[in-house]
Design a protein around this motif. Structure first.
Motif, PDB file in Angstrom:
ATOM      1  N   PRO A  72      29.631  40.313  37.064  1.00 57.81           N
ATOM      2  CA  PRO A  72      30.965  40.379  36.471  1.00 57.81           C
ATOM      3  C   PRO A  72      30.983  39.813  35.059  1.00 57.81           C
ATOM      4  CG  PRO A  72      30.835  38.463  37.886  1.00 57.81           C
ATOM      5  CD  PRO A  72      29.505  39.169  38.004  1.00 57.81           C
ATOM      6  N   ARG A  73      32.011  40.173  34.322  1.00 56.63           N
ATOM      7  CA  ARG A  73      32.349  39.614  33.013  1.00 56.63           C
ATOM      8  C   ARG A  73      31.328  39.892  31.910  1.00 56.63           C
ATOM      9  NH1 ARG A  73      33.793  36.067  36.723  1.00 56.63           N
ATOM     10  NH2 ARG A  73      32.050  34.653  36.447  1.00 56.63           N
TER      11      ARG A  73
ATOM     12  N   GLY B 167      31.367  43.023  29.952  1.00 55.10           N
ATOM     13  CA  GLY B 167      32.451  43.016  28.978  1.00 55.10           C
ATOM     14  C   GLY B 167      32.059  42.292  27.711  1.00 55.10           C
TER      15      GLY B 167
ATOM     16  N   TRP C  88      35.512  45.610  32.854  1.00 56.97           N
ATOM     17  CA  TRP C  88      35.261  44.217  32.468  1.00 56.97           C
ATOM     18  C   TRP C  88      35.533  44.013  30.975  1.00 56.97           C
ATOM     19  CZ3 TRP C  88      35.640  40.753  35.819  1.00 56.97           C
ATOM     20  CH2 TRP C  88      35.106  40.869  37.112  1.00 56.97           C
TER      21      TRP C  88
ATOM     22  N   GLU D 140      39.230  43.785  30.509  1.00 52.82           N
ATOM     23  CA  GLU D 140      39.752  42.523  31.027  1.00 52.82           C
ATOM     24  C   GLU D 140      39.390  41.341  30.125  1.00 52.82           C
ATOM     25  OE1 GLU D 140      39.135  41.534  35.089  1.00 52.82           O
ATOM     26  OE2 GLU D 140      39.630  43.539  35.852  1.00 52.82           O
ATOM     27  N   MET D 141      38.191  41.346  29.569  1.00 53.57           N
ATOM     28  CA  MET D 141      37.719  40.212  28.772  1.00 53.57           C
ATOM     29  C   MET D 141      38.226  40.230  27.331  1.00 53.57           C
ATOM     30  SD  MET D 141      35.971  38.348  30.823  1.00 53.57           S
ATOM     31  CE  MET D 141      37.208  38.846  32.045  1.00 53.57           C
TER      32      MET D 141
ATOM     33  N   LEU E 209      37.113  43.110  40.495  1.00 49.99           N
ATOM     34  CA  LEU E 209      37.888  43.444  39.301  1.00 49.99           C
ATOM     35  C   LEU E 209      39.388  43.348  39.579  1.00 49.99           C
ATOM     36  CD1 LEU E 209      35.757  46.495  38.264  1.00 49.99           C
ATOM     37  CD2 LEU E 209      36.376  44.682  36.647  1.00 49.99           C
TER      38      LEU E 209
END
Length: 418
Positions: free
Chosen positions: A157-158, A161, A199, A202-203, A317
């Protein structure tokens, strides 16, 4: 915007492309921690495969830049910048396309797989970029990041991004481009690339608020990694969850510890093997594998371990709502990604205030939706680049439509606001 003082050109090797794991171009320099995120370390011009070498493309460059990993530590990543020969009137527009790398081995990284002479027959990247030529035909520049980072931590994850956003920063700072701080930016990805794009969306507000991202297209963006891993396990696409575990253990010490303590010799051998296989070969080799047979205890019990519960929650997510408008495209009869998982991801985004246009397509499946939705994605991004308002609503394809391409064109007209 980061200064270009650290840009160093590297001439491509005459012998052809070298795997990133063996190519000195990708080596992190000493003192990478003092560089700003997105700051360019070195660059080189490259030749792309013939399926990219169309009249829509003139020059391609690779940039190595400073980025950030899952744990907030400085690292390096690469992106491939493709500049169109024919540009649109006005400022140059930038599309960041996140590919479905979906593997651990570096032979699947876009910066390698797209080059002339690369051994990438079993990778997804060259095939899906045939669709992205639509963006070059529109006169847009395209950034194609190696969003997994040098570890090939697929599924993490993350950090996809972070690497995507830093790739955009590097592209905008590159001497061969004429971007400005006001350059409009679009994001697009499908499947594993759709997850990476999610991601990035979102980031972006917290990690790269200075970037003028006008919209993001999430094609089949996974929605729920745990659900996908469990549903695919033991089936035709069981190689995907096996590869995800092989990638995630590289960034989650807790998962690696569980594997060391509970994986059988057979399980460890399979994980070691799949780390070196390209995506399509891995799917074929590991079809119908059951991860439960890799362990000395039931899989359900492993997933109930506190460290595994925490990791699975971290992978989900939708807990950070993007501030940019989204187009989400998902096949209702997708054999890899559950439409219910994507439904819930969209619901979480909308609950957080994100403007989402959601297309649930009833005519296609996972592999056909990307090419069929290409005109829709480019048309929707064109509207965002031109500042047209978004119509945030659900659109479901009409089952029984004779020509899916007519349907996509019709949806595109309905989404556009003249």
């Amino acid at each position: 915007m980061t200064a270009n003082a650290t840009q160093v050109s590297v001439t491509p090797a005459a012998i052809g492309p070298v795997l990133p794991a063996e190519d000195r171009f990708y080596a992190a320099p000493a003192g990478v921690d003092v560089l700003a995120p997105g700051e360019i370390i070195r660059s080189r011009q490259v030749d792309l495969k013939t399926n990219w070498a169309s009249h829509h493309r003139s020059d391609a460059w690779q940039l190595l830049y400073r980025s950030t990993d899952l744990h907030g530590e400085p690292s390096v990543a690469a992106t491939t910048i493709v500049l169109p020969r024919k540009r649109t009137d006005g400022p140059l527009r930038l599309l960041s396309f996140q590919s479905a790398i979906d593997a651990v081995t570096t032979c699947c990284f876009p910066s390698y797989a797209l080059q002339t002479g690369a051994q990438s027959a079993h990778t997804i990247v060259p095939m899906e970029f045939l669709v992205v030529r639509r963006a070059l035909a529109k006169g847009w520049a395209v950034s194609i990041p190696d969003h997994e980072g040098m570890l090939g931590a697929w599924g993490a994850p993350r950090e996809p991004g972070y690497r995507t956003l830093d790739g955009i920063r590097a592209a905008m700072a590159f001497d061969e481009t004429d971007f400005s701080a006001e350059t409009p930016i679009g994001l697009w990805g499908y499947s594993g690339g759709g997850m990476a794009t999610a991601w990035a969306a979102e980031m972006a507000p917290s990690y790269a608020p200075e970037l003028d991202i006008v919209g993001a297209v999430l094609g089949s963006p996974v929605g729920d990694m745990k659900s996908a891993l469990l549903r695919l396990n033991g089936g035709l696409h069981a190689g995907l969850p096996v590869m995800a575990i092989a990638g995630l253990r590289r960034v989650y010490p807790e998962l690696d510890k569980v594997i060391v303590e509970h994986a059988t010799d057979h399980g460890r051998e399979n994980l070691a093997e799949i780390e070196n296989l390209p995506t399509l070969q891995a799917i074929r080799r590991f079809a119908h594998h059951d991860i439960g047979k890799y362990l000395d205890m039931p899989l359900a019990d492993v997933l109930e371990l506190p460290e595994m519960v925490e990791m699975m929650r971290d992978l989900e997510l939708g807990h950070t709502a993007p501030t940019v408008p989204l187009l989400v495209v998902q096949a209702v009869h997708d054999e890899i990604i559950s439409v219910a998982d994507v439904d819930r991801q969209v619901e979480r985004y909308r609950a957080g205030g994100t403007r989402v246009t959601y297309v649930r397509d009833q005519l296609s499946e996972h592999y056909s939706l990307l090419p069929l939705s290409g005109p829709l994605a480019v048309g929707w991004l064109t509207d965002r680049f031109e500042g047209r308002p978004q119509q945030g609503r659900d659109l479901t394809a009409i089952a029984g439509q004779r020509n899916p391409r007519d349907q996509i064109a019709r949806l595109r007209r309905r989404l556009s606001v003249a």
